[in-house]
Design a protein around this motif. Structure first.
Motif, PDB file in Angstrom:
ATOM      1  N   HIS A 249       0.819  -1.213   0.000  1.00 53.94           N
ATOM      2  CA  HIS A 249       0.000   0.000   0.000  1.00 53.94           C
ATOM      3  C   HIS A 249       0.852   1.262   0.000  1.00 53.94           C
ATOM      4  O   HIS A 249       0.436   2.295  -0.544  1.00 53.94           O
ATOM      5  CB  HIS A 249      -0.955  -0.014   1.191  1.00 53.94           C
ATOM      6  N   ASP A 254      -1.285   4.808  -0.858  1.00 53.26           N
ATOM      7  CA  ASP A 254      -2.506   4.843  -0.048  1.00 53.26           C
ATOM      8  C   ASP A 254      -2.369   3.860   1.104  1.00 53.26           C
ATOM      9  O   ASP A 254      -2.927   2.757   1.073  1.00 53.26           O
ATOM     10  CB  ASP A 254      -3.718   4.504  -0.915  1.00 53.26           C
ATOM     11  N   CYS A 255      -1.627   4.254   2.128  1.00 51.52           N
ATOM     12  CA  CYS A 255      -1.363   3.341   3.244  1.00 51.52           C
ATOM     13  C   CYS A 255      -2.028   3.866   4.512  1.00 51.52           C
ATOM     14  O   CYS A 255      -1.377   4.384   5.407  1.00 51.52           O
ATOM     15  CB  CYS A 255       0.133   3.166   3.451  1.00 51.52           C
ATOM     16  N   LYS A 256      -3.350   3.740   4.571  1.00 50.13           N
ATOM     17  CA  LYS A 256      -4.114   4.131   5.744  1.00 50.13           C
ATOM     18  C   LYS A 256      -4.601   2.886   6.459  1.00 50.13           C
ATOM     19  O   LYS A 256      -4.753   1.821   5.846  1.00 50.13           O
ATOM     20  CB  LYS A 256      -5.297   5.014   5.356  1.00 50.13           C
ATOM     21  N   THR A 259      -7.641   1.325   4.820  1.00 53.61           N
ATOM     22  CA  THR A 259      -7.354   0.745   3.498  1.00 53.61           C
ATOM     23  C   THR A 259      -6.647  -0.595   3.635  1.00 53.61           C
ATOM     24  O   THR A 259      -6.993  -1.574   2.968  1.00 53.61           O
ATOM     25  CB  THR A 259      -6.478   1.705   2.677  1.00 53.61           C
ATOM     26  N   LYS A 262      -9.047  -3.260   5.105  1.00 53.28           N
ATOM     27  CA  LYS A 262     -10.017  -3.711   4.105  1.00 53.28           C
ATOM     28  C   LYS A 262      -9.383  -4.687   3.116  1.00 53.28           C
ATOM     29  O   LYS A 262      -9.984  -5.705   2.751  1.00 53.28           O
ATOM     30  CB  LYS A 262     -10.586  -2.505   3.352  1.00 53.28           C
ATOM     31  N   SER A 263      -8.139  -4.410   2.689  1.00 53.53           N
ATOM     32  CA  SER A 263      -7.479  -5.283   1.722  1.00 53.53           C
ATOM     33  C   SER A 263      -7.193  -6.659   2.300  1.00 53.53           C
ATOM     34  O   SER A 263      -7.056  -7.640   1.565  1.00 53.53           O
ATOM     35  CB  SER A 263      -6.171  -4.648   1.234  1.00 53.53           C
ATOM     36  N   GLN A 268     -10.734  -2.701  11.238  1.00 49.28           N
ATOM     37  CA  GLN A 268      -9.607  -1.919  11.739  1.00 49.28           C
ATOM     38  C   GLN A 268      -9.238  -2.359  13.159  1.00 49.28           C
ATOM     39  O   GLN A 268      -8.057  -2.461  13.497  1.00 49.28           O
ATOM     40  CB  GLN A 268      -9.960  -0.427  11.733  1.00 49.28           C
TER      41      GLN A 268
END
Length: 339
Positions: A249, A254-256, A259, A262-263, A268
């Motif tokens: 990511h 996009d390394c939140k 995110t 979800k992947s 969380q």
């Protein structure tokens, strides 16, 4: 003969054993000689995609040397093994942007080959050092170590393309009784009964660019390797899954927390709990991986500082510069110049 279960769950990719068939044939023996003694399929090709207990693999290698009556043959045979014979793991080195990156990739992607030992790349004064950390509990590894060291040194030589390259090879195992071309080539730079299994590469060669390097091709090879590692780790350690996902990511910018979770098919909170059990947090983990990626981008690529900052999730170049100064004690430009 009944198949041996992976009771210890310490495995290696089974096709490594299948590579022995041409060697056996060249010495007047056959695959059947192994099948009669070990729980192996009737055809060596049937080993592809399967795993085998590592202790069994080591036994097979030792017996194969006995069967052909030549305990040095592995050195020549694996030195001559064609490029690509070990899928993906060969190419993450042969297509890498530099020898240094190739050796780092072997450390990075060893999970493709086994779950019970490590390949470790370090840099010390004057040398880059590739070390195999293989537990003694797995059993006698002499012949398998001959295979590993001959295979790796041949790839390093191909990448460097310099007849004056002088590798030093140290092995913990005893010397063979027989002789080989490999031993003659390395002479007193091939040392047995040493403290570690490792290859020492003169530092000046670490920046050598492999003949097969091409940026787009390497991108595909690296993506394939990451996907294969993710598939393997998804069956085992969730922490390793999280690390692999964070690594990917970052590269997509996009390394939140949401995110990444979800992947991985996690909530969380579930992801955070996994990290808490390891005594870390999402912020600490991403900072560690960001630092590692920053070092690689600055040392191994020609990406601009703005591009690297974006890939690592920094909204401003000044923030990236401050982070690099904190990590390495140098500005990004100074760190790149010192590579």
């Amino acid at each position: 003969m009944a198949a041996r279960k992976l009771q210890s769950e310490e495995w290696g990719q089974a096709e490594q054993i299948g590579y022995l068939e041409p060697l056996l044939v060249s010495k007047g023996k056959s695959w059947k000689g192994l099948v009669q003694r070990f729980p192996l399929p009737r055809h060596a090709s049937d080993l592809k995609g399967r795993k085998v207990e590592m202790s069994l693999m080591l036994e097979v290698f030792e017996y194969a040397a006995e069967l052909i009556g030549d305990d040095a043959a592995m050195l020549d045979y694996y030195s001559d093994l064609p490029h690509g014979a070990i899928p993906t793991f060969d190419y993450v080195a042969l297509c890498a942007p530099s020898l240094r990156a190739a050796l780092q990739n072997w450390q990075r992607f060893i999970a493709l080959r086994t779950n019970c030992y490590h390949m470790i790349f370090t840099e010390e004064t004057g040398f880059g050092i590739l070390t195999w950390d293989i537990p003694d509990r797995l059993g006698t590894r002499t012949q398998n170590m001959f295979a590993k060291i001959a295979w790796a040194s041949s790839r390093i030589e191909h990448i460097v393309q310099d007849p004056d390259l002088h590798l030093t090879i140290e092995l913990t195992v005893p010397p063979p009784r027989c002789t080989s071309r490999f031993q003659e080539r390395y002479g007193n730079r091939l040392l047995f009964s040493q403290a570690r299994d490792r290859i020492l590469i003169p530092y000046r060669y670490l920046a050598a660019i492999p003949p097969k390097n091409e940026e787009n091709l390497y991108g595909l090879v690296e993506a394939t390797a990451m996907a294969e590692v993710e598939k393997i780790l998804s069956l085992h350690d969730p922490i390793n899954r999280i690390k692999a996902a964070v690594n990917e990511h970052f590269k997509s910018g996009d390394c939140k927390l949401g995110t990444v979770a979800k992947s991985l098919g996690m909530s969380q909170r579930s992801l955070q709990r996994h990290l808490e059990t390891e005594g870390t947090s999402f912020r600490e983990l991403t900072d560690t991986i960001r630092r590692t990626l920053a070092s690689g981008y600055l040392r191994e690529t020609n990406l601009t500082l703005q591009e690297i900052a974006f890939l690592l999730g920094f909204s401003e170049l000044s923030s990236f510069s401050r982070a690099v100064k904190t990590w390495f004690g140098l500005s990004p430009s100074q760190y790149r110049r010192n590579r």
